[in-house]
Enzyme design. Structure first.
Site, PDB file in Angstrom:
ATOM      1  N   LYS A 128       0.844  -1.205   0.000  1.00 35.71           N
ATOM      2  CA  LYS A 128       0.000   0.000   0.000  1.00 35.71           C
ATOM      3  C   LYS A 128       0.878   1.253   0.000  1.00 35.71           C
ATOM      4  O   LYS A 128       0.586   2.215  -0.723  1.00 35.71           O
ATOM      5  CB  LYS A 128      -0.940  -0.012   1.214  1.00 35.71           C
ATOM      6  CG  LYS A 128      -2.080  -1.005   1.052  1.00 35.71           C
ATOM      7  CD  LYS A 128      -2.842  -1.280   2.342  1.00 35.71           C
ATOM      8  CE  LYS A 128      -3.838  -2.419   2.115  1.00 35.71           C
ATOM      9  NZ  LYS A 128      -4.520  -2.862   3.341  1.00 35.71           N
ATOM     10  N   GLN A 142      -4.700  -1.599   9.564  1.00 33.95           N
ATOM     11  CA  GLN A 142      -4.578  -2.926   8.966  1.00 33.95           C
ATOM     12  C   GLN A 142      -5.142  -3.987   9.908  1.00 33.95           C
ATOM     13  O   GLN A 142      -4.751  -4.051  11.076  1.00 33.95           O
ATOM     14  CB  GLN A 142      -3.099  -3.211   8.636  1.00 33.95           C
ATOM     15  CG  GLN A 142      -2.867  -4.511   7.914  1.00 33.95           C
ATOM     16  CD  GLN A 142      -3.474  -4.510   6.506  1.00 33.95           C
ATOM     17  OE1 GLN A 142      -3.342  -3.553   5.746  1.00 33.95           O
ATOM     18  NE2 GLN A 142      -4.152  -5.591   6.163  1.00 33.95           N
ATOM     19  N   ASP A 157     -11.339   2.840   3.997  1.00 38.15           N
ATOM     20  CA  ASP A 157     -11.663   1.409   3.867  1.00 38.15           C
ATOM     21  C   ASP A 157     -13.168   1.195   3.823  1.00 38.15           C
ATOM     22  O   ASP A 157     -13.631   0.118   3.431  1.00 38.15           O
ATOM     23  CB  ASP A 157     -11.106   0.631   5.077  1.00 38.15           C
ATOM     24  CG  ASP A 157      -9.878  -0.195   4.725  1.00 38.15           C
ATOM     25  OD1 ASP A 157      -9.630  -0.416   3.524  1.00 38.15           O
ATOM     26  OD2 ASP A 157      -9.180  -0.622   5.662  1.00 38.15           O
TER      27      ASP A 157
END
Ligand code: NAD
Length: 298
Positions: free
Chosen positions: A55, A99, A122
């Protein structure tokens, strides 16, 4: 029957990333700063380390500032929430991603709830799930949004098509079903308790498999000509010629190739779309924070 078209998610994602890079450059010229994504990793989970590294690199390639926060597995909830609060207030940070999975003892829902919904790129915050559900502007989870982009690119209008989504997770199955409903498909959500899954799948013009079971969906479950989106990423046990184990999806790809109209491969299908859409969501967040219209075509 001719062999199915292979939907090139990697190629689509590369094109999307190039458009994002151009738009990020234009944003920086106008706003005097780059769009910024903060990624928080707690602990040493090997797969998570790889994802976070990927990422960060993808951000830099797209002209997005990447702020990595790697914290030890012993980090307490209070410390993590203080960091998230700081990132919520930081004007250089447009998107915040924590994460998952978090180490045991940390409450994932509480941590996600602490993220400013307008920085939740997200799309996991309940506010964004609610916004998607009632049709308000927010952030949609990256994987299902990437699947929708591939479907629209391949099929165009989805109106009236029968879609079966296998899996009802909050990050893939449920938002996928919502997106397909909003695109005017007729949607069935199948899951572990569905009776006669092969028969349910057989009526679908669109199959989205998000289960996490290697090659569960067989070729003879698929309606001839259907479009198949395989979200699953499963690593098979190592063999002598594949010491790391082969990656397969939730669909028996070789079988499906002979029946489907189009199918995403694993790897190279949905996977590359997830990071590209994360960059897209970050770019959109930056535009919203700067009071600018998000660029079209992204
Ligand atoms: P999950 O474990 O949260 O959900 C799996 C779903 O499958 C559940 O809703 C369950 O009801 C359903 N299910 C389980 N067994 C079933 C069965 N026998 N028949 C029908 N349905 C069944 O998983 P998830 O997070 O939604 O991920 C699903 C898969 O997608 C995994 O392989 C994951 O690695 C992959 N994934 C890929 C990406 C990507 O970027 N390509 C992103 C997220 C997840």
């Amino acid at each position: 029957m001719p062999e199915a078209v292979r939907i090139d998610g990697k190629g689509f994602a590369d094109g999307l990333r190039a458009r994002i890079a151009a738009a990020a450059e234009a944003f920086a010229l106008h706003a005097g700063r780059r769009p910024g994504l903060a990624v928080v990793l707690v602990g040493e989970d090997a797969a998570s380390q790889v994802y976070v590294g990927a990422k960060g690199r993808a951000c830099i390639e797209a002209g997005i500032a990447s702020f990595e926060h790697r914290l030890p597995a012993t980090t307490g909830a209070a410390e993590l929430l203080v960091l998230i609060e700081r990132l919520n207030r930081d004007p250089e940070v447009d998107g915040i991603l924590v994460q998952l999975p978090l180490p045991e003892g940390l409450d994932e829902q509480a941590v996600i709830a602490a993220i400013d919904p307008d920085k939740d790129v997200d799309g996991f915050h309940v506010i964004n799930a609610g916004r998607l559900s009632v049709g308000q502007e927010g952030f949609v989870p990256c994987t299902p949004l990437g699947c929708l982009m591939l479907l629209r690119d391949h099929l165009g209008d989805l109106s009236g098509l029968e879609a079966v989504v296998i899996g009802r997770s909050n990050i893939v199955g449920k938002p996928m079903a919502q997106l397909l409903t909003d695109a005017n498909a007729t949607v069935t959500i199948a899951h572990s308790r569905t009776r006669d899954l092969p028969e349910v799948v057989r009526r679908a013009d669109i199959v989205v498999a998000a289960v996490g079971r290697p090659e569960m969906v067989r070729g003879d479950w698929i309606k001839p000509g259907a479009t198949v989106i395989d979200v699953g990423i499963n690593r098979l046990p190592p063999t002598e010629d594949r010491p790391k184990g082969r990656l397969v999806g939730d669909v028996a790809y070789a079988e499906a190739l002979g029946v489907a109209g189009a199918i995403t491969p694993v790897p190279g299908g949905v996977g590359p779309m997830t990071i590209a859409v994360l960059l897209r969501n970050t770019l959109v967040a930056a535009h919203r924070h700067a009071g600018m219209d998000a660029p079209s075509g992204i």
